[in-house]
Motif scaffolding. Sequence first.
Motif, short mmCIF file in Angstrom:
data_model
loop_
_atom_site.label_atom_id
_atom_site.label_comp_id
_atom_site.label_asym_id
_atom_site.label_seq_id
_atom_site.Cartn_x
_atom_site.Cartn_y
_atom_site.Cartn_z
N GLY A 179 0.82 -1.22 0.00
CA GLY A 179 0.00 0.00 0.00
C GLY A 179 0.85 1.26 0.00
N ALA A 180 1.91 1.25 0.80
CA ALA A 180 2.79 2.42 0.84
C ALA A 180 3.49 2.62 -0.50
CB ALA A 180 3.81 2.25 1.96
N ALA A 181 3.95 1.51 -1.09
CA ALA A 181 4.63 1.61 -2.38
C ALA A 181 3.69 2.15 -3.45
CB ALA A 181 5.19 0.24 -2.78
N LEU A 182 2.46 1.65 -3.48
CA LEU A 182 1.49 2.13 -4.47
C LEU A 182 1.15 3.60 -4.23
CD1 LEU A 182 -0.91 -0.92 -4.78
CD2 LEU A 182 0.67 -0.06 -6.52
N ILE B 172 3.05 5.86 -2.91
CA ILE B 172 4.19 6.69 -3.33
C ILE B 172 4.26 6.77 -4.84
CG2 ILE B 172 6.71 6.75 -3.35
CD1 ILE B 172 6.61 5.60 -0.49
N LEU B 173 4.03 5.64 -5.51
CA LEU B 173 4.12 5.62 -6.98
C LEU B 173 3.09 6.54 -7.63
CD1 LEU B 173 4.77 1.84 -7.72
CD2 LEU B 173 6.35 3.75 -8.04
N PHE B 174 1.92 6.65 -7.05
CA PHE B 174 0.87 7.48 -7.64
C PHE B 174 0.87 8.91 -7.11
CE2 PHE B 174 -0.85 3.18 -8.45
CZ PHE B 174 -0.95 3.28 -9.83
N ALA B 175 1.79 9.24 -6.22
CA ALA B 175 1.87 10.61 -5.70
C ALA B 175 2.51 11.52 -6.76
CB ALA B 175 2.71 10.62 -4.43
N PRO B 176 2.11 12.76 -6.80
CA PRO B 176 2.63 13.68 -7.83
C PRO B 176 3.99 14.29 -7.44
CG PRO B 176 0.93 14.78 -6.60
CD PRO B 176 1.02 13.39 -6.07
N ASP B 177 5.02 13.45 -7.32
CA ASP B 177 6.37 13.93 -7.00
C ASP B 177 7.29 13.65 -8.17
OD1 ASP B 177 5.99 14.93 -4.44
OD2 ASP B 177 6.36 12.99 -3.48
N LYS B 178 8.50 14.23 -8.09
CA LYS B 178 9.52 13.96 -9.10
C LYS B 178 9.96 12.51 -8.98
CE LYS B 178 12.19 17.83 -8.20
NZ LYS B 178 13.47 18.47 -8.31
N GLY B 179 10.50 11.95 -10.05
CA GLY B 179 10.96 10.57 -10.06
C GLY B 179 12.03 10.31 -9.02
N SER B 180 12.99 11.21 -8.86
CA SER B 180 14.06 11.01 -7.87
C SER B 180 13.50 11.04 -6.46
CB SER B 180 15.15 12.08 -8.04
OG SER B 180 14.60 13.38 -7.84
N GLU B 181 12.54 11.91 -6.22
CA GLU B 181 11.92 11.99 -4.89
C GLU B 181 11.11 10.72 -4.62
OE1 GLU B 181 10.87 13.43 -1.19
OE2 GLU B 181 12.43 14.13 -2.54
N THR B 182 10.41 10.24 -5.61
CA THR B 182 9.62 9.01 -5.47
C THR B 182 10.53 7.82 -5.18
OG1 THR B 182 7.92 9.86 -6.94
CG2 THR B 182 7.96 7.49 -6.61
N ARG B 183 11.63 7.73 -5.91
CA ARG B 183 12.57 6.62 -5.68
C ARG B 183 13.17 6.68 -4.27
NH1 ARG B 183 13.58 7.85 -11.03
NH2 ARG B 183 15.35 9.20 -10.51
N ARG B 184 13.50 7.89 -3.82
CA ARG B 184 14.05 8.05 -2.48
C ARG B 184 13.03 7.62 -1.42
NH1 ARG B 184 13.42 11.21 1.55
NH2 ARG B 184 12.11 12.70 0.46
N ARG B 185 11.78 8.04 -1.60
CA ARG B 185 10.73 7.68 -0.64
C ARG B 185 10.47 6.17 -0.66
NH1 ARG B 185 5.80 11.54 -1.58
NH2 ARG B 185 4.92 10.23 0.06
#
Length: 119
Positions: A18-21, A23-36
Motif C-alpha cells: 500500500g505504501a509503495a502504491l 508513493i508511486l501514484f503521488a505527484p512527486d519527481k521521479g528522484s523523490e519518489t525513488r528516495r521515498r
Amino acid sequence: MSNNGNTVLGILVGAAAGAALGILFAPDKGSETRRRIAEEAEARRNQLAEKATELKDSIGNSISTQKGNLDSQVESIMSNASYKAEDVITTLEAKLKDLKERNKNLQKNSKSTKTAKTA
C-alpha cells in the motif's frame, strides 16, 4: 504461533504494498519518489527483521518451557514406574514365600503318606 506469524507477515506485506502504491501514484519527481520508496522499503525491512527476531525469541522460550515440562513429566513417569516395579517385586516375593511354604507342607505330607504306607 504460526497463525500469529502469518498474520503479522501479511499485515507487513500489505502495508508495504500500500505504501509503495501510494508513493508511486503521488505527484512527486521521479528522484523523490525513488528516495521515498527506498526509505519506506528500509523501514519495512527493519520492522520485518524486528518481528522475525521477536518471533524467534518467542518460539525459543516456548520450546524451552515445553522441554522443561516434558522433562518433568518423564521424571514423574519414571518415578511412578519405579514405585510400581517395587510393589510388583514385593508382591511376587510374598507369593514366592507362600508357594515355598505350601511346597514344604506338601513334601512333609507326601513323606508322611509314604511312611504310613510302608509301615
